[in-house]
Design a protein around this motif. Sequence first.
Motif, PDB file in Angstrom:
ATOM      1  N   TYR A 100       0.814   4.092  -2.871  1.00  0.00           N
ATOM      2  CA  TYR A 100       0.475   5.303  -2.530  1.00  0.00           C
ATOM      3  C   TYR A 100       1.594   6.413  -3.127  1.00  0.00           C
ATOM      4  O   TYR A 100       1.255   7.400  -3.619  1.00  0.00           O
ATOM      5  CB  TYR A 100       0.499   5.697  -1.101  1.00  0.00           C
ATOM      6  CG  TYR A 100       0.824   7.223  -0.619  1.00  0.00           C
ATOM      7  CD1 TYR A 100      -0.654   7.812  -0.816  1.00  0.00           C
ATOM      8  CD2 TYR A 100       1.705   7.493  -0.190  1.00  0.00           C
ATOM      9  CE1 TYR A 100      -0.428   9.264  -0.333  1.00  0.00           C
ATOM     10  CE2 TYR A 100       1.884   8.862   0.193  1.00  0.00           C
ATOM     11  CZ  TYR A 100       0.618   9.708   0.079  1.00  0.00           C
ATOM     12  OH  TYR A 100       0.532  11.190   0.485  1.00  0.00           O
TER      13      TYR A 100
ATOM     14  N   LYS B   6      -4.218  11.271   6.985  1.00  0.00           N
ATOM     15  CA  LYS B   6      -5.837  11.061   7.103  1.00  0.00           C
ATOM     16  C   LYS B   6      -6.435  11.795   8.367  1.00  0.00           C
ATOM     17  O   LYS B   6      -5.594  11.933   9.423  1.00  0.00           O
ATOM     18  CB  LYS B   6      -6.275   9.664   6.917  1.00  0.00           C
ATOM     19  CG  LYS B   6      -5.947   8.938   6.068  1.00  0.00           C
ATOM     20  CD  LYS B   6      -6.561   7.453   6.050  1.00  0.00           C
ATOM     21  CE  LYS B   6      -6.308   6.400   4.846  1.00  0.00           C
ATOM     22  NZ  LYS B   6      -6.719   5.215   5.176  1.00  0.00           N
TER      23      LYS B   6
ATOM     24  N   SER C 275      -7.490   9.780  -6.971  1.00  0.00           N
ATOM     25  CA  SER C 275      -8.391   8.668  -6.566  1.00  0.00           C
ATOM     26  C   SER C 275      -7.426   7.794  -5.808  1.00  0.00           C
ATOM     27  O   SER C 275      -7.354   7.453  -4.222  1.00  0.00           O
ATOM     28  CB  SER C 275      -9.356   8.124  -7.138  1.00  0.00           C
ATOM     29  OG  SER C 275     -10.228   9.111  -7.792  1.00  0.00           O
ATOM     30  N   VAL C 276      -6.383   6.999  -6.347  1.00  0.00           N
ATOM     31  CA  VAL C 276      -5.433   6.079  -5.845  1.00  0.00           C
ATOM     32  C   VAL C 276      -4.771   6.859  -4.702  1.00  0.00           C
ATOM     33  O   VAL C 276      -4.670   6.038  -3.628  1.00  0.00           O
ATOM     34  CB  VAL C 276      -4.765   5.421  -7.049  1.00  0.00           C
ATOM     35  CG1 VAL C 276      -3.627   4.600  -6.403  1.00  0.00           C
ATOM     36  CG2 VAL C 276      -5.596   4.718  -7.933  1.00  0.00           C
TER      37      VAL C 276
ATOM     38  N   ASN D 221       0.761  -1.307  -0.011  1.00  0.00           N
ATOM     39  CA  ASN D 221       0.047   0.043   0.004  1.00  0.00           C
ATOM     40  C   ASN D 221       0.822   1.242  -0.010  1.00  0.00           C
ATOM     41  O   ASN D 221       0.671   2.377  -0.563  1.00  0.00           O
ATOM     42  CB  ASN D 221      -0.854   0.126   1.235  1.00  0.00           C
ATOM     43  CG  ASN D 221      -2.252  -0.891   1.125  1.00  0.00           C
ATOM     44  OD1 ASN D 221      -2.176  -1.472  -0.216  1.00  0.00           O
ATOM     45  ND2 ASN D 221      -3.076  -1.140   1.868  1.00  0.00           N
TER      46      ASN D 221
ATOM     47  N   TRP E 276      -5.370   9.286  -2.783  1.00  0.00           N
ATOM     48  CA  TRP E 276      -6.024   9.729  -1.656  1.00  0.00           C
ATOM     49  C   TRP E 276      -6.610   8.239  -0.900  1.00  0.00           C
ATOM     50  O   TRP E 276      -6.554   8.275   0.405  1.00  0.00           O
ATOM     51  CB  TRP E 276      -7.582  10.434  -2.079  1.00  0.00           C
ATOM     52  CG  TRP E 276      -8.399  10.751  -0.963  1.00  0.00           C
ATOM     53  CD1 TRP E 276      -8.345  11.626  -0.062  1.00  0.00           C
ATOM     54  CD2 TRP E 276      -9.304   9.941  -0.787  1.00  0.00           C
ATOM     55  NE1 TRP E 276      -9.302  11.670   0.923  1.00  0.00           N
ATOM     56  CE2 TRP E 276     -10.095  10.372   0.445  1.00  0.00           C
ATOM     57  CE3 TRP E 276     -10.131   8.572  -1.124  1.00  0.00           C
ATOM     58  CZ2 TRP E 276     -11.193  10.042   1.292  1.00  0.00           C
ATOM     59  CZ3 TRP E 276     -11.068   8.099  -0.504  1.00  0.00           C
ATOM     60  CH2 TRP E 276     -11.847   8.666   0.765  1.00  0.00           C
ATOM     61  N   TYR E 277      -7.189   7.380  -1.458  1.00  0.00           N
ATOM     62  CA  TYR E 277      -7.238   6.012  -1.127  1.00  0.00           C
ATOM     63  C   TYR E 277      -6.337   5.404  -0.016  1.00  0.00           C
ATOM     64  O   TYR E 277      -6.356   4.853   0.855  1.00  0.00           O
ATOM     65  CB  TYR E 277      -7.881   5.204  -1.945  1.00  0.00           C
ATOM     66  CG  TYR E 277      -8.588   3.737  -1.442  1.00  0.00           C
ATOM     67  CD1 TYR E 277      -9.587   3.770  -1.032  1.00  0.00           C
ATOM     68  CD2 TYR E 277      -7.738   2.872  -1.679  1.00  0.00           C
ATOM     69  CE1 TYR E 277     -10.178   2.752  -0.396  1.00  0.00           C
ATOM     70  CE2 TYR E 277      -8.000   1.469  -0.805  1.00  0.00           C
ATOM     71  CZ  TYR E 277      -9.411   1.650  -0.203  1.00  0.00           C
ATOM     72  OH  TYR E 277      -9.973   0.313   0.223  1.00  0.00           O
TER      73      TYR E 277
END
Length: 129
Positions: free
Chosen positions: A9, A121, A110-111, A5, A113-114
Amino acid sequence: MTKTNKIIYWIATLWLSLGMTSTGIVQLLRMKGEVEFILDLGYPDYFLTLLGLTKLLAVVAILIPRFPLLKEWAYAGLFFMMSGALYSHIAHHNTIKEIAPVMLLLLLISVSWYFRPMDRKLISVNFSK
């Protein structure tokens, strides 16, 4: 956050930052092709300054540590900006060649942010308890 991840990111975020920085600079410099393009879409040329400056500020907000609320606003601003760009291209009947970069930037936003790390966050509070 898993290592995979984190890699996803940072790849998405760096590509997003590169894309927004390069187009932001082109817009701030009002390069001839960019001015013609924005005028062809029906926007005034001074709009380039707003777009370019906003992109550069958003990239800074996303890359600096801390300030999760500012990051949320930056992601939202970029998402709305690129959604508007996509709509403008589609309404103007542009080719997929002209639309694809906008769709790629929307995907990267989008990627990024996710997959952002927890320290980037906002902490949500559940008031229902």
